[in-house]
Design a protein around this motif. Structure first.
Motif, mmCIF file in Angstrom:
data_model
loop_
_atom_site.group_PDB
_atom_site.id
_atom_site.type_symbol
_atom_site.label_atom_id
_atom_site.label_comp_id
_atom_site.label_asym_id
_atom_site.label_seq_id
_atom_site.Cartn_x
_atom_site.Cartn_y
_atom_site.Cartn_z
ATOM 1 N N TYR A 199 -61.222 18.833 34.246
ATOM 2 C CA TYR A 199 -62.560 18.845 34.830
ATOM 3 C C TYR A 199 -63.619 18.832 33.744
ATOM 4 O O TYR A 199 -63.371 19.203 32.600
ATOM 5 N N GLU A 200 -64.811 18.407 34.132
ATOM 6 C CA GLU A 200 -65.890 18.302 33.136
ATOM 7 C C GLU A 200 -66.206 19.647 32.484
ATOM 8 O O GLU A 200 -66.594 19.683 31.323
ATOM 9 N N TRP A 201 -66.016 20.759 33.229
ATOM 10 C CA TRP A 201 -66.306 22.060 32.594
ATOM 11 C C TRP A 201 -65.249 22.408 31.555
ATOM 12 O O TRP A 201 -65.516 23.191 30.654
ATOM 13 N N ASP A 202 -64.051 21.825 31.679
ATOM 14 C CA ASP A 202 -63.039 22.045 30.640
ATOM 15 C C ASP A 202 -63.432 21.344 29.344
ATOM 16 O O ASP A 202 -63.200 21.856 28.246
ATOM 17 N N SER A 203 -63.979 20.140 29.477
ATOM 18 C CA SER A 203 -64.147 19.277 28.304
ATOM 19 C C SER A 203 -65.560 19.223 27.744
ATOM 20 O O SER A 203 -65.742 18.915 26.556
ATOM 21 N N CYS A 204 -66.587 19.522 28.543
ATOM 22 C CA CYS A 204 -67.962 19.176 28.140
ATOM 23 C C CYS A 204 -68.410 19.897 26.861
ATOM 24 O O CYS A 204 -68.799 19.242 25.875
ATOM 25 N N ALA A 205 -68.356 21.224 26.853
ATOM 26 C CA ALA A 205 -68.796 21.949 25.645
ATOM 27 C C ALA A 205 -67.886 21.658 24.449
ATOM 28 O O ALA A 205 -68.378 21.406 23.338
ATOM 29 N N PRO A 206 -66.556 21.639 24.643
ATOM 30 C CA PRO A 206 -65.696 21.285 23.500
ATOM 31 C C PRO A 206 -66.009 19.909 22.915
ATOM 32 O O PRO A 206 -66.001 19.731 21.689
ATOM 33 N N VAL A 207 -66.312 18.936 23.782
ATOM 34 C CA VAL A 207 -66.635 17.591 23.291
ATOM 35 C C VAL A 207 -67.958 17.606 22.524
ATOM 36 O O VAL A 207 -68.075 16.991 21.454
ATOM 37 N N ALA A 208 -68.952 18.300 23.052
ATOM 38 C CA ALA A 208 -70.249 18.367 22.351
ATOM 39 C C ALA A 208 -70.064 18.928 20.944
ATOM 40 O O ALA A 208 -70.584 18.378 19.963
ATOM 41 N N VAL A 209 -69.299 19.997 20.833
ATOM 42 C CA VAL A 209 -69.092 20.640 19.529
ATOM 43 C C VAL A 209 -68.250 19.747 18.616
ATOM 44 O O VAL A 209 -68.567 19.569 17.426
ATOM 45 N N ALA A 210 -67.190 19.170 19.184
ATOM 46 C CA ALA A 210 -66.294 18.340 18.366
ATOM 47 C C ALA A 210 -67.036 17.123 17.813
ATOM 48 O O ALA A 210 -66.853 16.748 16.647
ATOM 49 N N ARG A 211 -67.877 16.509 18.633
ATOM 50 C CA ARG A 211 -68.652 15.357 18.140
ATOM 51 C C ARG A 211 -69.610 15.782 17.048
ATOM 52 O O ARG A 211 -69.792 15.061 16.053
ATOM 53 N N ALA A 212 -70.219 16.947 17.223
ATOM 54 C CA ALA A 212 -71.140 17.442 16.191
ATOM 55 C C ALA A 212 -70.411 17.661 14.871
ATOM 56 O O ALA A 212 -71.002 17.577 13.797
ATOM 57 N N ALA A 213 -69.099 17.939 14.961
ATOM 58 C CA ALA A 213 -68.290 18.162 13.755
ATOM 59 C C ALA A 213 -67.727 16.857 13.188
ATOM 60 O O ALA A 213 -67.007 16.888 12.187
ATOM 61 N N GLY A 214 -68.009 15.732 13.841
ATOM 62 C CA GLY A 214 -67.561 14.446 13.308
ATOM 63 C C GLY A 214 -66.244 13.956 13.876
ATOM 64 O O GLY A 214 -65.688 12.960 13.392
ATOM 65 N N LEU A 215 -65.734 14.625 14.916
ATOM 66 C CA LEU A 215 -64.491 14.177 15.547
ATOM 67 C C LEU A 215 -64.799 13.111 16.600
ATOM 68 O O LEU A 215 -65.921 13.014 17.090
ATOM 69 N N VAL A 216 -63.785 12.316 16.939
ATOM 70 C CA VAL A 216 -63.927 11.295 17.973
ATOM 71 C C VAL A 216 -63.394 11.854 19.281
ATOM 72 O O VAL A 216 -62.329 12.473 19.309
ATOM 73 N N CYS A 217 -64.139 11.624 20.370
ATOM 74 C CA CYS A 217 -63.741 12.107 21.689
ATOM 75 C C CYS A 217 -63.770 10.931 22.660
ATOM 76 O O CYS A 217 -64.782 10.228 22.753
ATOM 77 N N CYS A 218 -62.667 10.705 23.394
ATOM 78 C CA CYS A 218 -62.592 9.586 24.342
ATOM 79 C C CYS A 218 -61.491 9.862 25.356
ATOM 80 O O CYS A 218 -60.747 10.838 25.239
ATOM 81 N N HIS A 219 -61.396 8.978 26.348
ATOM 82 C CA HIS A 219 -60.272 9.045 27.284
ATOM 83 C C HIS A 219 -59.007 8.534 26.594
ATOM 84 O O HIS A 219 -59.055 7.966 25.490
ATOM 85 N N LEU A 220 -57.866 8.673 27.269
ATOM 86 C CA LEU A 220 -56.581 8.311 26.653
ATOM 87 C C LEU A 220 -56.455 6.811 26.395
ATOM 88 O O LEU A 220 -55.638 6.387 25.583
ATOM 89 N N ASP A 221 -57.245 6.015 27.114
ATOM 90 C CA ASP A 221 -57.216 4.570 26.854
ATOM 91 C C ASP A 221 -58.327 4.166 25.875
ATOM 92 O O ASP A 221 -58.582 2.971 25.687
ATOM 93 N N GLY A 222 -58.975 5.137 25.284
ATOM 94 C CA GLY A 222 -60.025 4.863 24.308
ATOM 95 C C GLY A 222 -61.401 4.681 24.915
ATOM 96 O O GLY A 222 -62.379 4.483 24.186
#
Ligand SMILES: [Mg+2]
Length: 257
Positions: A199-222
């Motif tokens: 669900y979006e609440w599982d991923s939203c904050a982790p994705v925001a932080v991970a992107r800020a750290a320079g990581l790539v975030c996407c679905h499994l098909d890219g």
């Protein structure tokens, strides 16, 4: 439009403060003898109190914004709103009170983008946020080493086997999405791969932080992640060091559902 909808420095600070304070309240709850732990009583009480603490604070501090919480009722006004807070008051709740592997997620989506986020992992004594952004820890082993990948506990057997066989990955399994994502941010893992939906609440904050750290975030098909959709369910997730993403997509693209 006044221009006041854009995320501010105060929004970043507020997300971090709410995640940290809610995490501290939850730690206190795990030490309380007043909660009946039978029948998942601690988990239930943690979810409930954390939700109330965050939504009450947001109602007071950001009265014009809409909130989507795992533990709340979905407010249909969010679909027309520019600013929507997406929160998981207690992520990994089945570990709550039993291990350090749970987290608190507070994110702000502005115009569909996860612009602001904070993930508190009280068991590690840390809250990661979007501003100041975390420094991505450089991988401290020789290049060419096997990637370390953390997967969902519920999907570890099959997805873990695939990643191990195809990429030579060392595979680990944890419940909380926030803990998995922050283990990549802090350099313990090279990628977090979530086969199947979340669900979006599982991923939203982790994705925001991970992107800020320079990581790539996407679905499994890219493909690109979307937030504040009418259905908050989301097909699988990759959070990875940039150089690993293509390899992971080639192994996991058909494991979205
Ligand atoms: Mg939760």
């Amino acid at each position: 439009m006044t221009g006041s909808t854009a995320a501010t420095a105060d929004d970043h600070a507020l997300a971090a403060r709410l995640a940290t304070e809610t995490g501290a309240m939850l730690v206190g709850l795990t030490r309380s003898s007043a909660v009946d732990r039978r029948w998942s009583g601690l988990e239930y009480e943690g979810d409930r109190r954390a939700h109330l603490q965050i939504v009450d604070a947001l109602a007071a501090e950001r009265p014009d914004d809409i909130v989507l919480s795992e533990e709340g009722r979905d407010d249909p006004r969010r679909l027309g709103a520019e600013r929507v807070w997406i929160v998981d008051p207690l992520d990994g709740s089945s570990d709550f009170g039993y291990s350090a592997n749970w987290s608190v997620h507070v994110a702000l989506v502005v115009g569909g983008e996860p612009s602001v986020g904070a993930v508190a992992v009280p068991g590690w004594g840390t809250t990661w946020a979007t501003d100041p952004a975390p420094d991505l820890v450089p991988r401290d082993v020789e290049s060419g080493a096997d990637p370390r990948i953390v997967v969902s506990r519920s999907r570890s057997r099959y997805d873990g086997m695939r990643l191990s066989q195809a990429l030579g990955a060392d595979v680990y399994a944890v419940g909380s999405a926030g803990v998995k994502a922050m283990s990549v941010v802090r350099g313990e893992m090279d990628a977090y791969v979530h086969g199947g939906g979340l669900y979006e609440w599982d991923s939203c904050a982790p994705v925001a932080v991970a992107r800020a750290a320079g990581l790539v975030c996407c679905h499994l098909d890219g493909s690109t992640l979307e937030f504040n959709k009418s259905d908050p369910w989301s097909p699988g997730l990759i959070i990875a060091r940039p150089g690993l993403v293509e390899d992971i997509v080639s192994v996991m693209f058909d494991r979205q559902y």
